[in-house]
Structures are given as structure tokens and as C-alpha cells.
Design an enzyme around this catalytic site. Sequence first.
Site, PDB file in Angstrom:
ATOM      1  N   SER A 233      -6.028  65.864  41.851  1.00  0.00           N
ATOM      2  CA  SER A 233      -4.770  65.086  41.536  1.00  0.00           C
ATOM      3  C   SER A 233      -3.670  64.436  42.052  1.00  0.00           C
ATOM      4  O   SER A 233      -3.278  63.128  41.920  1.00  0.00           O
ATOM      5  CB  SER A 233      -4.411  65.557  40.507  1.00  0.00           C
ATOM      6  OG  SER A 233      -3.593  66.967  40.267  1.00  0.00           O
ATOM      7  N   HIS A 263     -11.162  70.667  37.860  1.00  0.00           N
ATOM      8  CA  HIS A 263      -9.713  70.567  38.183  1.00  0.00           C
ATOM      9  C   HIS A 263      -8.739  71.294  37.220  1.00  0.00           C
ATOM     10  O   HIS A 263      -9.397  72.639  36.672  1.00  0.00           O
ATOM     11  CB  HIS A 263      -9.607  69.349  38.803  1.00  0.00           C
ATOM     12  CG  HIS A 263      -8.582  68.760  39.005  1.00  0.00           C
ATOM     13  ND1 HIS A 263      -7.482  70.843  39.968  1.00  0.00           N
ATOM     14  CD2 HIS A 263      -7.749  68.266  39.494  1.00  0.00           C
ATOM     15  CE1 HIS A 263      -6.199  69.859  40.718  1.00  0.00           C
ATOM     16  NE2 HIS A 263      -6.591  68.978  40.551  1.00  0.00           N
ATOM     17  N   HIS A 309     -12.664  78.601  43.685  1.00  0.00           N
ATOM     18  CA  HIS A 309     -12.271  77.896  44.223  1.00  0.00           C
ATOM     19  C   HIS A 309     -12.331  76.693  45.783  1.00  0.00           C
ATOM     20  O   HIS A 309     -13.238  77.793  46.095  1.00  0.00           O
ATOM     21  CB  HIS A 309     -10.850  78.174  44.684  1.00  0.00           C
ATOM     22  CG  HIS A 309      -9.521  77.012  44.567  1.00  0.00           C
ATOM     23  ND1 HIS A 309      -9.426  76.253  45.815  1.00  0.00           N
ATOM     24  CD2 HIS A 309      -8.240  77.062  43.465  1.00  0.00           C
ATOM     25  CE1 HIS A 309      -7.790  75.906  45.155  1.00  0.00           C
ATOM     26  NE2 HIS A 309      -7.787  76.302  44.791  1.00  0.00           N
ATOM     27  N   ARG A 318      -0.925  82.916  41.175  1.00  0.00           N
ATOM     28  CA  ARG A 318      -0.804  82.430  40.065  1.00  0.00           C
ATOM     29  C   ARG A 318      -1.068  82.905  39.345  1.00  0.00           C
ATOM     30  O   ARG A 318      -0.751  83.599  37.497  1.00  0.00           O
ATOM     31  CB  ARG A 318      -1.386  80.656  40.186  1.00  0.00           C
ATOM     32  CG  ARG A 318      -0.063  79.973  41.021  1.00  0.00           C
ATOM     33  CD  ARG A 318      -0.846  78.300  41.014  1.00  0.00           C
ATOM     34  NE  ARG A 318      -2.113  78.711  41.215  1.00  0.00           N
ATOM     35  CZ  ARG A 318      -3.011  77.104  41.597  1.00  0.00           C
ATOM     36  NH1 ARG A 318      -1.790  76.022  41.512  1.00  0.00           N
ATOM     37  NH2 ARG A 318      -4.217  77.298  42.239  1.00  0.00           N
ATOM     38  N   ASP A 364      -6.355  78.441  36.208  1.00  0.00           N
ATOM     39  CA  ASP A 364      -6.100  78.329  34.668  1.00  0.00           C
ATOM     40  C   ASP A 364      -7.578  79.730  33.973  1.00  0.00           C
ATOM     41  O   ASP A 364      -7.763  79.750  33.022  1.00  0.00           O
ATOM     42  CB  ASP A 364      -7.666  76.959  34.606  1.00  0.00           C
ATOM     43  CG  ASP A 364      -7.072  75.990  35.396  1.00  0.00           C
ATOM     44  OD1 ASP A 364      -6.105  76.048  34.772  1.00  0.00           O
ATOM     45  OD2 ASP A 364      -8.155  75.704  36.169  1.00  0.00           O
TER      46      ASP A 364
HETATM   47  N1  HAX Z   1     -19.201  78.937  38.207  1.00  0.00           N
HETATM   48  C1  HAX Z   1     -20.615  78.778  38.355  1.00  0.00           C
HETATM   49  N2  HAX Z   1     -21.122  78.467  39.778  1.00  0.00           N
HETATM   50  C2  HAX Z   1     -19.720  78.013  40.163  1.00  0.00           C
HETATM   51  C3  HAX Z   1     -18.298  79.256  40.632  1.00  0.00           C
HETATM   52  C4  HAX Z   1     -18.200  79.108  39.041  1.00  0.00           C
HETATM   53  N3  HAX Z   1     -16.892  79.699  38.695  1.00  0.00           N
HETATM   54  N4  HAX Z   1     -17.823  78.180  41.212  1.00  0.00           N
HETATM   55  C5  HAX Z   1     -18.566  77.598  42.842  1.00  0.00           C
HETATM   56  N5  HAX Z   1     -19.721  77.165  41.777  1.00  0.00           N
HETATM   57  C6  HAX Z   1     -20.457  77.131  42.237  1.00  0.00           C
HETATM   58  C7  HAX Z   1     -21.182  75.340  42.366  1.00  0.00           C
HETATM   59  O1  HAX Z   1     -20.728  74.910  41.415  1.00  0.00           O
HETATM   60  C8  HAX Z   1     -21.753  75.044  43.634  1.00  0.00           C
HETATM   61  O2  HAX Z   1     -22.791  74.817  43.056  1.00  0.00           O
HETATM   62  P1  HAX Z   1     -24.193  73.664  43.563  1.00  0.00           P
HETATM   63  O3  HAX Z   1     -23.854  73.793  44.916  1.00  0.00           O
HETATM   64  O4  HAX Z   1     -24.947  74.081  42.856  1.00  0.00           O
HETATM   65  O5  HAX Z   1     -23.338  72.604  43.583  1.00  0.00           O
HETATM   66  C9  HAX Z   1     -21.455  76.343  44.644  1.00  0.00           C
HETATM   67  O6  HAX Z   1     -21.709  77.077  43.459  1.00  0.00           O
HETATM   68  C10 HAX Z   1     -21.048  76.356  45.976  1.00  0.00           C
HETATM   69  O7  HAX Z   1     -19.233  76.416  45.357  1.00  0.00           O
HETATM   70  P2  HAX Z   1     -18.369  76.440  46.034  1.00  0.00           P
HETATM   71  O8  HAX Z   1     -17.916  75.470  47.977  1.00  0.00           O
HETATM   72  O9  HAX Z   1     -17.969  78.255  46.101  1.00  0.00           O
HETATM   73  O10 HAX Z   1     -17.101  75.797  45.735  1.00  0.00           O
HETATM   74  P3  HAX Z   1     -16.116  73.894  45.464  1.00  0.00           P
HETATM   75  O11 HAX Z   1     -15.803  74.107  46.355  1.00  0.00           O
HETATM   76  O12 HAX Z   1     -18.138  73.222  45.168  1.00  0.00           O
HETATM   77  O13 HAX Z   1     -15.688  74.003  43.607  1.00  0.00           O
HETATM   78  C11 HAX Z   1     -14.358  74.268  42.365  1.00  0.00           C
HETATM   79  C12 HAX Z   1     -14.575  74.644  43.765  1.00  0.00           C
HETATM   80  C13 HAX Z   1     -13.501  75.405  41.206  1.00  0.00           C
HETATM   81  C14 HAX Z   1     -15.166  73.216  41.393  1.00  0.00           C
HETATM   82  C15 HAX Z   1     -15.431  76.122  41.293  1.00  0.00           C
HETATM   83  O14 HAX Z   1     -15.286  76.898  41.960  1.00  0.00           O
HETATM   84  C16 HAX Z   1     -15.804  75.510  39.940  1.00  0.00           C
HETATM   85  O15 HAX Z   1     -16.433  74.665  39.375  1.00  0.00           O
HETATM   86  N6  HAX Z   1     -14.989  76.814  39.126  1.00  0.00           N
HETATM   87  C17 HAX Z   1     -15.430  76.436  38.141  1.00  0.00           C
HETATM   88  C18 HAX Z   1     -14.366  75.681  37.791  1.00  0.00           C
HETATM   89  C19 HAX Z   1     -12.997  75.878  37.510  1.00  0.00           C
HETATM   90  O16 HAX Z   1     -12.936  76.963  37.450  1.00  0.00           O
HETATM   91  N7  HAX Z   1     -12.050  74.822  38.530  1.00  0.00           N
HETATM   92  C20 HAX Z   1     -10.870  75.006  38.359  1.00  0.00           C
HETATM   93  C21 HAX Z   1      -9.891  75.538  39.970  1.00  0.00           C
HETATM   94  C22 HAX Z   1      -8.616  75.162  39.800  1.00  0.00           C
HETATM   95  C23 HAX Z   1      -7.977  74.003  39.963  1.00  0.00           C
HETATM   96  O17 HAX Z   1      -8.565  73.688  40.007  1.00  0.00           O
HETATM   97  N8  HAX Z   1      -7.226  74.028  38.229  1.00  0.00           N
HETATM   98  O18 HAX Z   1      -6.647  72.778  37.724  1.00  0.00           O
END
Ligand code: HAX
Length: 431
Positions: A233, A263, A309, A318, A364
Site C-alpha cells: 500500500s 496484505h 511476513h 503489534r 493481523d
Molecule cells: N501460510 C502458508 N504458507 C505461507 C505462509 C503462511 N502463513 N507464509 C508464507 N507462506 C508460503 C508462501 O505462500 C510462499 O509459498 P510459495 O513459495 O509456494 O509461493 C512461501 O511460504 C515463502 O513465503 P515467504 O518468503 O515466507 O513470505 P513472502 O514474503 O513471500 O510472503 C506473506 C509474505 C505475508 C504474503 C506470507 O507470509 C503470507 O501469505 N501470510 C499469510 C497472509 C498474511 O497474514 N498476510 C498479512 C501480512 C501482514 C500485512 O501485510 N498486513 O497488512
Amino acid sequence: MKILNDKLAKVLAAKRDELKAIGKEHGDKVVGQIAVEQVLGGARGMVALVCDTSTVPADKGLHIRGIPIGELAERLPEEIYYLLLTGELPDAAAVKEINAEFAQRNKVPSYVFDVLDAMPADSHPMAMLNTAVLVMQRESVFAKRYESGMPKDEYWQAALEDGLNLLARLPGIAAAIYRKRFKKGPRIESNPKLDWGANYAHMLGIDDPKGEFKQLMRLYLVLHCDHGAGNVSACTASTVGSALSDLYYSLSAGLNGLAGPLHGLANQECLKWVTETMEKFGGVPSVAQITKYAEETIAAKRVVPGYGHAVLRVEDPRFTAFVKFGKAHFPEDPVFKTVQNVYQAVPAVLKQHPKIKNPWPNVDAASGSLLCHYGLTEADYYTVLFSVSRALGITAQAVLARGMGLPIFRPSDTTTKKLREAAEKSTTKAG
Ligand code: HAX
């Protein structure tokens, strides 16, 4: 607004000089390198933005102007706004002036409500919020002044005007969306005697005899205010703003990014995931039951929301602050207890998957359970709350970017073929 204008005029003049000096003395020096995995991995860890409002060290989490977010949890969001902008906490007189300014600017144009009324009844609250922000673009001071030949060194003042107007109006708009979208009755008038967060709580119309929901709202608005410049964002908003699109365009764009489930929307997803487990197991599930459910979620190629994350590698401070609030006010609440059992179960499950870089909870993971406790159960609304808070950081970053004279954002790209060729030729490994 005099107090902020005077302060920022000094701060920004010094900042511009500093940036110019760094560019002049060191412009051709290399401060980082890009590995192929970063090009393929969403530019993760690539330093290409300047942001002074906040930092997110991977091992510590959010710091606002150098202060750990946990130490700011008792502050008012207005104080944080001043801190984000100027680098200093305000005195009582400055807080009073900011509140008076918000109260004076908070009238929402009636056409905003007409537009919201015309939207389909099942529109997502985030689509409603971002439409409302965008439709107000005609109010932009920046756009009007730009059209009449505003000099570059006044851009930040016009951006500050837009930012203040938006921040003053957002709680009223966001509360109206809640009341309309979830059929809670007519809009509630703003109470100018209340602070920004408490007034938002008041306009939502949540029953709050002890004032605890107001307290939660202040905390919520502080904790979500900013998170560096590289998140979807903030990065989107600043990219759009770098084309000198005004804050109505850029905030709306940034918040569209916040509406993504990876996000900001994760808080909505997170409460849904938690309540799914409660429904499945008929009450507060045990750690063993949640462990199984988390394993099934991952096996179904879904993410466990609220965990992981892109930058953090520890528990999000947080999350810690929200859990502290829950423990102090309603330790026995079943949804809150489930969130704590999820915390006992999920990191161990995620650690089984080496590709997941961070098994710990993010912001979150707990917030929905707290909102739910006070009766704000409509998870689809949660990202709107997040947005009102994040507008503090996005608008502050925009004022500073214009004040520092940051240029239009234009990173470069490559083709798959050229990437392969460059990678094959390179003998340097990242490290
Ligand atoms: N559950 C399952 N799989 C997960 C995971 C989770 N909570 N967190 C990471 N992974 C997976 C990813 O999907 C990725 O899989 P692929 O290689 O198959 O694509 C792999 O692990 C590597 O990911 P990473 O390098 O650890 O994390 P990224 O930087 O790619 O992604 C995310 C970070 C936050 C998007 C990810 O951890 C996620 O999807 N978490 C769940 C959604 C979430 O809570 N989002 C909010 C984040 C905080 C935020 O921005 N709030 O606004």
C-alpha cells in the site's frame, strides 16, 4: 495549519539539503546489489526507496521515527501523526491544535454519501472506502494549486492540506460505510469534543459503556499507522504520488493494495479462519485440533492468515500489543482464547515448511478477536479500520516526499531472456 507548517518548513529544508549533499558527494557509489532471486521475488530486500517515517528491522519490528511501536501504544493517533511528519512527539498544545483542525475540516461533502448510496448493497467496504476517497478528488488543494502554477517548493504544503482534509473526513466516511453496509441505522454525527480515534469509535455506534472500545480504537489506529515504504500500500501510494497525482488518487490507489488478502485483508481472513476452527470443533479448539487444521490448510495450498511476513522474522510487536490488551480486558473471551491457542499451534506447523521464512504472527493475527469482543463482528469491515489508520502514514509519507523533492518513480525491467543471459554471465554471488 500553522504549527505543522512552521515545523515542517524547517525540517524539510534541512532534509532537502541533506539529500542533495548525499547525492552530490556519493551519487555514483554502490550501496547494494540485486540477486536473481530478488528480481524474481517481488524485489524483496532491494533498497530503492527513502523513508524517514518508520523502519521495520526484521528482528525487532516497527519503529516510528526510531521509537519501538510498543512504546507508543498508549499514545493518541494524533500524536503519532505529528511524530511521523516531524520526527518529534508533540506537546499538549500541538495535539489540541491538530484536534481542532480535524474538527474544523471534518465535513464530508454530501455527494460522497450519494455515491455510496448508489453502490450495490453487497459492495465490499474497501471498494466503498476507496470509491469515496477517489470521488472527493475534486476537493484536492494540490490539484487546484498545481493547475494554477504552484511552484515546486510549495508542493508539500498543498499535500499537507490534502492530507489533513482526508484524515479529518476519513473516520466519518468509514463509520458511515459501516452503518450503511451492515444496516446499523442512520449515520451518527461527529462529536468535536472527542479525540480522533474516540470520535471514530463514537460514529461507528458500538455500545461502549466503559469507554474500552474507544481505547481499543486508539490503540488500533496507532498500531497500524505506518510500516516503512516498501509494503504494497505504501509503495503503491508513493509511486502514484510520484507522478504528482494528488493524495486522493494516491491514497485510494494505495488502499486498493491494502485490500489484498496477502496484505491488509489478512485481518478479515484471519478472523474467518479462527471462527472456522471454532465452528468445526464446537467451541474453543485445543492446540492439537488447531495444529491439524493448520496442516490441512497448508495441504489445501492455502495460507494460514495472520502468520508470516515479507520482512519480519520475529513475532510482530503489534500482535504483542494487541494480545496485551486482550489479556488485560477479556482473557476469557472464547475468540481471544482461540487466537492464543492458534499462537501455540501455528508457528510449530509453519516451521515444518522450510520455504516459509517467518512462522510468527503478524499484526493481523489478533486484532479481529478484540474487535469481535466489543461487537464489531463484521470481518469484511476490518480492512477499512486498518485503512483509516494507515492513511496517517501514507499521507505523512506523501508530504515528506513532496517536501524532499523526490522524483517520479521509475525502476527498470528486463526480459526473461536478458535475465538468464545476465545471470549466466555473472560470477558474483549475493552475500
Ligand atoms: N501460510 C502458508 N504458507 C505461507 C505462509 C503462511 N502463513 N507464509 C508464507 N507462506 C508460503 C508462501 O505462500 C510462499 O509459498 P510459495 O513459495 O509456494 O509461493 C512461501 O511460504 C515463502 O513465503 P515467504 O518468503 O515466507 O513470505 P513472502 O514474503 O513471500 O510472503 C506473506 C509474505 C505475508 C504474503 C506470507 O507470509 C503470507 O501469505 N501470510 C499469510 C497472509 C498474511 O497474514 N498476510 C498479512 C501480512 C501482514 C500485512 O501485510 N498486513 O497488512
